[in-house]
Motif scaffolding. Structure first.
Motif, PDB file in Angstrom:
ATOM      1  N   LYS A  23      -4.546  12.039  -1.493  1.00 35.32           N
ATOM      2  CA  LYS A  23      -4.536  12.993  -2.594  1.00 35.32           C
ATOM      3  C   LYS A  23      -3.557  14.144  -2.322  1.00 35.32           C
ATOM      4  O   LYS A  23      -2.623  14.311  -2.819  1.00 35.32           O
ATOM      5  CB  LYS A  23      -5.734  13.598  -3.156  1.00 35.32           C
ATOM      6  CG  LYS A  23      -5.603  14.026  -4.141  1.00 35.32           C
ATOM      7  CD  LYS A  23      -7.284  13.886  -4.887  1.00 35.32           C
ATOM      8  CE  LYS A  23      -7.442  14.754  -5.932  1.00 35.32           C
ATOM      9  NZ  LYS A  23      -7.790  16.195  -5.603  1.00 35.32           N
ATOM     10  N   GLY A  24      -3.618  14.731  -0.943  1.00 31.87           N
ATOM     11  CA  GLY A  24      -3.035  15.642  -0.433  1.00 31.87           C
ATOM     12  C   GLY A  24      -1.349  15.171  -0.334  1.00 31.87           C
ATOM     13  O   GLY A  24      -0.505  15.909  -0.548  1.00 31.87           O
ATOM     14  N   ILE A  25      -1.515  13.982   0.056  1.00 30.94           N
ATOM     15  CA  ILE A  25      -0.094  13.488   0.394  1.00 30.94           C
ATOM     16  C   ILE A  25       0.636  13.193  -0.804  1.00 30.94           C
ATOM     17  O   ILE A  25       1.846  13.683  -1.150  1.00 30.94           O
ATOM     18  CB  ILE A  25       0.060  11.944   1.142  1.00 30.94           C
ATOM     19  CG1 ILE A  25      -0.640  12.388   2.523  1.00 30.94           C
ATOM     20  CG2 ILE A  25       1.291  11.488   1.270  1.00 30.94           C
ATOM     21  CD1 ILE A  25      -0.647  11.126   3.412  1.00 30.94           C
ATOM     22  N   LEU A  33      -1.221   2.392  -0.577  1.00 29.80           N
ATOM     23  CA  LEU A  33      -0.664   2.257   0.623  1.00 29.80           C
ATOM     24  C   LEU A  33      -1.666   2.559   1.707  1.00 29.80           C
ATOM     25  O   LEU A  33      -1.389   1.697   2.908  1.00 29.80           O
ATOM     26  CB  LEU A  33       0.626   3.045   0.648  1.00 29.80           C
ATOM     27  CG  LEU A  33       1.793   2.808   0.476  1.00 29.80           C
ATOM     28  CD1 LEU A  33       2.763   3.802   0.429  1.00 29.80           C
ATOM     29  CD2 LEU A  33       2.307   1.622   1.043  1.00 29.80           C
ATOM     30  N   LEU A  34      -2.540   3.361   1.475  1.00 28.17           N
ATOM     31  CA  LEU A  34      -3.286   3.764   2.587  1.00 28.17           C
ATOM     32  C   LEU A  34      -4.762   3.083   2.374  1.00 28.17           C
ATOM     33  O   LEU A  34      -5.639   3.488   3.073  1.00 28.17           O
ATOM     34  CB  LEU A  34      -3.818   5.254   2.652  1.00 28.17           C
ATOM     35  CG  LEU A  34      -2.432   6.177   2.902  1.00 28.17           C
ATOM     36  CD1 LEU A  34      -2.706   7.470   2.800  1.00 28.17           C
ATOM     37  CD2 LEU A  34      -2.015   5.740   4.445  1.00 28.17           C
ATOM     38  N   PRO A  70      -1.561  -4.365   1.464  1.00 23.95           N
ATOM     39  CA  PRO A  70      -2.089  -3.418   0.757  1.00 23.95           C
ATOM     40  C   PRO A  70      -1.657  -3.048  -0.608  1.00 23.95           C
ATOM     41  O   PRO A  70      -2.396  -2.552  -1.553  1.00 23.95           O
ATOM     42  CB  PRO A  70      -1.861  -1.874   1.483  1.00 23.95           C
ATOM     43  CG  PRO A  70      -0.439  -2.179   2.316  1.00 23.95           C
ATOM     44  CD  PRO A  70      -0.497  -3.665   2.733  1.00 23.95           C
ATOM     45  N   GLU A 110      -8.814  10.542   1.046  1.00 25.72           N
ATOM     46  CA  GLU A 110      -8.627  12.155   1.064  1.00 25.72           C
ATOM     47  C   GLU A 110      -7.333  12.584   1.029  1.00 25.72           C
ATOM     48  O   GLU A 110      -6.797  13.419   0.657  1.00 25.72           O
ATOM     49  CB  GLU A 110      -9.788  12.639   1.981  1.00 25.72           C
ATOM     50  CG  GLU A 110     -11.120  12.321   1.543  1.00 25.72           C
ATOM     51  CD  GLU A 110     -12.165  12.344   2.706  1.00 25.72           C
ATOM     52  OE1 GLU A 110     -13.163  11.611   2.652  1.00 25.72           O
ATOM     53  OE2 GLU A 110     -11.722  12.864   3.877  1.00 25.72           O
ATOM     54  N   THR A 111      -6.763  11.945   2.380  1.00 25.46           N
ATOM     55  CA  THR A 111      -5.587  12.423   2.543  1.00 25.46           C
ATOM     56  C   THR A 111      -4.377  12.190   1.697  1.00 25.46           C
ATOM     57  O   THR A 111      -3.632  12.601   1.324  1.00 25.46           O
ATOM     58  CB  THR A 111      -5.171  11.974   3.997  1.00 25.46           C
ATOM     59  OG1 THR A 111      -6.338  11.852   4.981  1.00 25.46           O
ATOM     60  CG2 THR A 111      -4.019  13.085   4.700  1.00 25.46           C
ATOM     61  N   ARG A 156      -6.181   0.341   3.457  1.00 22.37           N
ATOM     62  CA  ARG A 156      -6.467  -0.158   4.632  1.00 22.37           C
ATOM     63  C   ARG A 156      -7.273   0.776   5.414  1.00 22.37           C
ATOM     64  O   ARG A 156      -7.613   0.230   6.554  1.00 22.37           O
ATOM     65  CB  ARG A 156      -5.750  -1.057   5.134  1.00 22.37           C
ATOM     66  CG  ARG A 156      -5.008  -1.947   4.018  1.00 22.37           C
ATOM     67  CD  ARG A 156      -4.659  -3.407   4.784  1.00 22.37           C
ATOM     68  NE  ARG A 156      -4.984  -4.333   3.763  1.00 22.37           N
ATOM     69  CZ  ARG A 156      -6.003  -5.237   3.774  1.00 22.37           C
ATOM     70  NH1 ARG A 156      -6.713  -5.317   4.773  1.00 22.37           N
ATOM     71  NH2 ARG A 156      -6.252  -6.213   2.978  1.00 22.37           N
ATOM     72  N   SER A 157      -7.081   1.974   5.403  1.00 20.35           N
ATOM     73  CA  SER A 157      -7.629   3.040   6.093  1.00 20.35           C
ATOM     74  C   SER A 157      -9.036   3.593   5.919  1.00 20.35           C
ATOM     75  O   SER A 157      -9.204   4.757   6.647  1.00 20.35           O
ATOM     76  CB  SER A 157      -6.669   4.107   6.411  1.00 20.35           C
ATOM     77  OG  SER A 157      -5.308   3.803   6.125  1.00 20.35           O
ATOM     78  N   ARG A 179      -0.575   9.324  -7.064  1.00 21.15           N
ATOM     79  CA  ARG A 179      -1.854   9.331  -6.297  1.00 21.15           C
ATOM     80  C   ARG A 179      -2.286   7.981  -6.080  1.00 21.15           C
ATOM     81  O   ARG A 179      -2.604   7.389  -4.750  1.00 21.15           O
ATOM     82  CB  ARG A 179      -2.929  10.231  -6.805  1.00 21.15           C
ATOM     83  CG  ARG A 179      -2.722  11.680  -6.418  1.00 21.15           C
ATOM     84  CD  ARG A 179      -3.836  12.212  -7.182  1.00 21.15           C
ATOM     85  NE  ARG A 179      -3.825  13.660  -7.159  1.00 21.15           N
ATOM     86  CZ  ARG A 179      -4.307  14.432  -7.599  1.00 21.15           C
ATOM     87  NH1 ARG A 179      -5.175  14.525  -8.722  1.00 21.15           N
ATOM     88  NH2 ARG A 179      -4.140  16.023  -7.730  1.00 21.15           N
ATOM     89  N   VAL A 201      -0.063   5.867  -3.394  1.00 19.96           N
ATOM     90  CA  VAL A 201      -0.206   6.432  -1.912  1.00 19.96           C
ATOM     91  C   VAL A 201      -1.771   5.747  -1.810  1.00 19.96           C
ATOM     92  O   VAL A 201      -1.824   5.407  -0.504  1.00 19.96           O
ATOM     93  CB  VAL A 201      -0.355   8.059  -1.842  1.00 19.96           C
ATOM     94  CG1 VAL A 201      -0.577   8.282  -0.399  1.00 19.96           C
ATOM     95  CG2 VAL A 201       1.161   8.673  -2.296  1.00 19.96           C
ATOM     96  N   ASP A 209       0.061  14.806  -3.661  1.00 19.35           N
ATOM     97  CA  ASP A 209       0.264  16.225  -4.284  1.00 19.35           C
ATOM     98  C   ASP A 209       1.560  16.693  -3.481  1.00 19.35           C
ATOM     99  O   ASP A 209       2.617  17.334  -4.351  1.00 19.35           O
ATOM    100  CB  ASP A 209      -0.757  16.856  -3.816  1.00 19.35           C
ATOM    101  CG  ASP A 209      -2.047  16.631  -4.874  1.00 19.35           C
ATOM    102  OD1 ASP A 209      -2.800  17.186  -4.809  1.00 19.35           O
ATOM    103  OD2 ASP A 209      -1.769  15.659  -5.864  1.00 19.35           O
ATOM    104  N   LEU A 221     -10.795   7.915   5.313  1.00 22.84           N
ATOM    105  CA  LEU A 221      -9.934   8.766   5.813  1.00 22.84           C
ATOM    106  C   LEU A 221      -8.702   8.770   4.959  1.00 22.84           C
ATOM    107  O   LEU A 221      -7.809   9.946   4.685  1.00 22.84           O
ATOM    108  CB  LEU A 221      -9.579   8.517   7.375  1.00 22.84           C
ATOM    109  CG  LEU A 221      -8.286   9.169   7.924  1.00 22.84           C
ATOM    110  CD1 LEU A 221      -8.805  10.287   7.919  1.00 22.84           C
ATOM    111  CD2 LEU A 221      -7.986   8.328   9.305  1.00 22.84           C
ATOM    112  N   GLY A 222      -8.174   7.580   4.441  1.00 22.69           N
ATOM    113  CA  GLY A 222      -7.178   7.372   3.686  1.00 22.69           C
ATOM    114  C   GLY A 222      -7.343   8.026   2.227  1.00 22.69           C
ATOM    115  O   GLY A 222      -6.374   8.708   1.927  1.00 22.69           O
TER     116      GLY A 222
END
Lengths: 203, 795
Positions: A144-146, A131-132, A45, A141-142, A134-135, A125, A128, A148, A138-139
């Motif tokens: 951003k939260g992660i 890193l995500l 990734p 949106e989350t 490949r998801s 951001r 992250v 933050d 779903l990846g």
């Protein structure tokens, strides 16, 4: 600099040279496209960041900045040398500390793409998100939260008290060091260069 | 009586505790005696205690039935008066005794922790053995034969819960990272210990002067193999209390688990042939093959049952109640199936627990997870307690044949061989390790090699006819166990402190560490691919990808199969924080480790004012808004107060003092501000989709404030909308902003309420600050941006 820096052994250098030649199709310098031919890397990734790290002048140990288009074998070796295993238990505390700084500096440079000395929220951001990556949806949106939440944690730990209208510019290298104190980077960030002659097996 | 009183949970002086414990002993003793003596005594009518009366009532029923059936068959029995109360202990004898023992064990455990200083000096295992000795002694004094730890009971009922608990909660990452080292210690180390000890003991036995000539070589080797295995139960019991760092813990503990295969093979090999008297090369070769079969077979059986359990848990979404049952039963079946073929049951159990855990945990409910955790802990705790008590009792009960030479040589050899083995192996292992094992580490590993009940049970299983010296063996085994548990167990804690061995880090993982651990994994895999080296990062990555692509889809129900690890970690962390927030009473205490006043708004990048997104409202609506606002102006005071009181939810990232500040100043400040802030309230205050006002809407007044197109001299409310999809992310509403920061202060996509600077005097600046802090307390999970837009602002 210090005595513990074991030079990469001759055998390792020759193996890496073989690999360099293989990747660059027997030319003197490597380009970004040559890296893309490594098929194993395609499923990674963060492949773009890794490839960029090779062309980042900051990793050439010459206090340069910016990026280059092609690298020589010497520069390739220099970047690789960030990952050689070092006998940590024989080192003094300050040697360990400088090793940690070196390795974390490499990671920091990978995140700090615009080279302003801080990792801003946008840059984090993106880290992250990659890193995500490949998801799927779903990846994103989350991510951003992660990012933050992670940024907030860094700010909380490093700065502590901030006025409501103060703005936390970004993660500086010192904050980065502090927040990643728990990961024993000096013992984990290495590749075993011991049995390396598998270049014939890889594409 | 005494049981009942103890159950009340007294916290008294130690004198009272010991008095009650004495009474407890007495009661247990009495009941045990009764159980032995009930046959000859017949129906003795006196109920002896709480337990008896229940036995009595059942006995009454049975007595009734017995009477009825008897009356059906006419016999020449004289008519007895109808037995109102009878005593029939026989038919509940076994479960009764078992329950009594379990109760005794648990009450002992309870009692130890009531005595404050005892548990910090003496490890629990020692205390329990002492209790066992006392109970055994009491039973013997009374004249009964105390029960010996039956090997069947031990291996089938007492050992599995402990191993399952260990296997299910095995920390996979450090275990797999150190697997090579662990296997070296487990396999090579145990082999070395067995042969070294067996050989030297045989040599000692041959010395003239000791009457040990009957012990042949194979018997000695058998004894060596029994005694050399590090025991997981004892290691767990002692290491749990000393909290050493993860590496050492996993090394010793992993070794104790994995040496089971070696022990099983050696034991069976020597037992088979000790009777015959000789072992050929073929047998040795077969032994090696047997070892591989036993070890790998056990792991495969365990993995098979683990996959089955994971697959079953995929479908349990409608029957959540029996989810834990599947975990337990499948694991137990794995153990029993392995035992059927004489494979290593312990390795099967470990493999089963470790394989099923990631998938089962993704499938089962939170409550089932808690249930599994607590049941496993409970059973393993009770098992461990019972094992140690029974060890004590068995010591008193067994026939002993004490031989000074044999026993002392055994103890000395145990220590010597362990130290030599560890040092020698570490020397070899350190050539292959990056993180080398220091001398301190080696010492702890050597010193932590405790022997326990497995050795005793294996010795007990020996057939007396083949091994006439079995009693001597048992005595020696028990002595070694006592030595390691008491001496080594008690001294390891001060030694750990003395040597300043690194302790377990209590800090929980932060999100940054998690992100970077994953990042590092991918980075190292990438570097390995670039330099063309298929190292263990490469294979680990391949395994992970295979797992994600195929296995997870099969074994995990629904959407969670696609959830990446980072997101799962993040959700777990948020859940934890949310629970902490609730438990701490709504934000008075800060859940995070570092109290700070940093909040989300400090990190949000500021956009230029031109990017502000302000919903445009038609003129007509605007008029309506103004009218409503003016009408409601009088009620504003209460409204605002109620709005603040009811709708305040503290930001979990806030420091506690914010809350206090708010509570103290709330009334004064708002009151004072009302008069001065009348300008504000003639104009629309917050956007209809502001979280603050949506709550105000709910809490107090259906009337809502709404926004007005901006002009610089009118205050507008800034709303910080967090990412709407982010599940529990916290939002801050920055209601008031200094005018000085008018130029660049803006959040992405929010509306800003700005104080017209010219209107305010200097004195208000401080109040502004207070107000800001107050309003910063307001937060809630960001409203779904879309849904709020659709809501009519005048419901």
């Amino acid at each position: 600099m210090t005595g513990w820096r074991r030079p990469v052994s001759l055998e390792q250098i020759s193996i890496l040279h073989k690999r360099f030649m293989q990747l660059s199709h027997n030319e003197d310098s490597l380009r970004r496209e040559d890296f893309k031919t490594i098929s194993d890397l395609a499923s990674n990734p963060i492949r773009f960041q890794i490839i960029e790290a090779f062309f980042d002048k900051r990793n050439f140990r010459q206090n340069g900045e910016g990026s280059v288009e092609e690298i020589s074998f010497e520069q390739f070796l220099t970047v690789m040398s960030h990952f050689r295993p070092v006998p940590v238990h024989t080192m003094t505390e300050e040697q360990r500390e400088s090793l940690r700084r070196e390795k974390l500096r490499f990671l920091f440079n990978m995140h700090d793409t615009d080279n302003d000395g801080t990792i801003t929220l946008e840059e984090y951001r993106r880290v992250v998100e990659e890193l995500l990556s490949r998801s799927g949806a779903l990846g994103k949106e989350t991510a951003k939260g992660i990012a933050d939440a992670a940024m907030l944690e860094v700010a909380s730990v490093s700065v502590g008290h901030m006025e409501p209208d103060e703005f936390y510019e970004g993660i500086t290298f010192d904050h980065f060091l502090k927040i990643l104190n728990g990961i024993e980077i000096e013992t984990r960030m290495h590749i075993r260069f011991l049995n390396m002659d598998t270049t014939n097996l890889c594409k | 009586m005494a049981l009942g009183r103890l159950a009340l949970g007294t916290v008294g002086a130690s004198r009272r505790v010991s008095l009650q414990r004495g009474l407890l002993f007495l009661c247990a003793l009495v009941l045990l005696l009764l159980s032995e003596a009930v046959e000859p005594l017949g129906a003795s009518g006196s109920p002896g205690g709480a337990g008896d009366s229940s036995g009595g009532s059942h006995g009454l029923q049975k007595g009734c039935e017995a009477d009825v059936t008897k009356s059906k068959h006419p016999t020449n029995r004289t008519k007895k008066p109808f037995p109102v109360l009878s005593f029939d202990y026989e038919h509940v004898k076994t479960p009764f005794e078992i329950s009594l023992w379990v109760l005794l064990a648990s009450l002992m455990k309870l009692g130890f922790h009531l005595i404050p200083r005892l548990s910090s000096i003496v490890p629990e295992s020692c205390l329990l053995i002492v209790v066992g000795l006392l109970v055994g002694g009491l039973i013997k004094v009374v004249g009964e034969t105390p029960p010996v730890l039956d090997s069947q009971v031990f291996f089938l009922f007492l050992l599995p819960p402990i191993i399952l608990d260990a296997g299910y909660f095995l920390p996979i990452r450090p275990f797999s990272e150190n697997l090579g080292t662990i296997l070296m210690f487990a396999v090579v180390g145990t082999l070395w210990n067995s042969f070294f000890m067996g050989g030297l003991l045989y040599g000692v036995c041959q010395i003239k002067g000791t009457d040990l000539n009957t012990v042949n070589l194979l018997a000695c080797l058998l004894f060596g193999s029994i005694i050399s295995a590090v025991d997981p139960v004892a290691v767990l019991a002692v290491f749990e209390e000393i909290h050493i760092n993860e590496l050492l813990h996993i090394l010793v503990f992993g070794e104790s688990l994995l040496n089971d295969a070696v022990t099983v093979v050696l034991y069976h090999l020597f037992e088979e042939y000790a009777g015959v008297g000789s072992v050929s090369i073929l047998d040795v070769f077969l032994g090696v093959v047997c070892f591989l079969v036993v070890a790998l077979g056990g792991v495969l059986v365990g993995a098979f049952y683990g996959i089955l359990a994971a697959f079953t848990s995929r479908f349990t979404s409608h029957t959540r109640v029996i989810e834990p049952l599947f975990v337990f039963v499948y694991s137990y079946m794995a153990y029993l199936s392995a035992e059927v073929f004489h494979l290593s049951g312990i390795m099967a159990l470990i493999a089963c627990g470790a394989v099923m855990r990631p998938y089962v945990e993704a499938n089962i409910s939170h409550k089932s997870h808690t249930t599994i955790k607590y049941f496993l802990k409970m059973w393993s705790s009770v098992s461990e307690t019972l094992i140690f008590i029974f060890l004590g009792v068995s010591t008193v009960a067994g026939n002993h044949s004490w031989n000074w030479t044999f026993v002392t040589v055994t103890i000395i050899l145990c220590l010597v061989s362990r130290v030599l083995g560890v040092v020698g192996l570490t020397y070899v292992i350190n050539k292959f390790r990056i993180v080398k094992l220091t001398t301190k580490d080696q010492f702890i590993v050597a010193y932590g090699g405790l022997r326990g009940a497995i050795a005793f049970s294996l010795g007990y299983l020996l057939d007396k006819s083949h091994f006439p010296m079995r009693d001597m063996f048992l005595t020696a085994i028990i002595t070694v166990i006592f030595f390691t548990v008491f001496v080594q167990g008690m001294t390891i804690r001060p030694l750990v402190d003395l040597l300043a061995v690194k302790k377990k880090q209590e800090t929980k993982r932060s999100i940054n560490e998690e992100i970077h651990t994953q990042f590092l994994d991918h980075l190292l895999t990438g570097i390995e691919d670039i330099c063309g080296h298929y190292g263990h990062h490469h294979w680990k990555d391949k395994l992970n990808r295979f797992n994600k692509k195929y296995v997870k889809k099969c074994l995990i129900a629904g959407e969670r199969s696609k959830e990446p690890q980072l997101i799962a970690f993040y959700h777990k962390m948020e859940m934890k924080q949310a629970i902490e927030l609730v438990e701490s009473g709504g934000g008075v205490k800060l859940p995070s480790a570092v109290p700070s006043t940093v909040s989300m708004q400090n990190i949000q990048p500021k956009k230029p004012p031109s990017d502000r997104a302000i919903p445009q409202i038609s003129k007509g609506r605007e008029e309506e808004i103004r009218k409503i606002l003016r009408n409601n102006l009088q009620k504003t005071r209460q409204r605002l107060r109620s709005y603040n009181r009811h709708t305040l939810v503290a930001d979990p990232y806030e420091d506690g003092w914010n809350d206090l500040l708010f509570k103290r100043q709330k009334l004064m400040e708002i009151e004072k501000k009302m008069s001065k802030m009348s300008n504000y309230l003639t104009v629309p205050a917050a956007a209809p989709d502001s979280p603050t006002l949506s709550r105000a809407r709910l809490a107090s007044d259906p009337q809502a404030y709404s926004s007005k197109p901006t002009s610089d001299d009118l205050p507008t409310i800034k709303v910080d909308l967090a990412s709407p999809q982010s599940p529990d992310s916290v939002n801050l509403v920055n209601e008031f902003q200094k005018a000085a920061t008018q130029n660049d202060p803006d959040d992405d996509g929010g509306l800003v309420m700005k104080v017209p600077f010219a209107d305010k005097d200097q004195g208000e600046q401080d109040n502004k600050k207070e107000q800001q802090r107050l309003m910063r307390c307001l937060s809630d999970p960001g409203p779904g941006g879309d849904e709020e837009e659709d809501e009519p602002f005048l419901p």
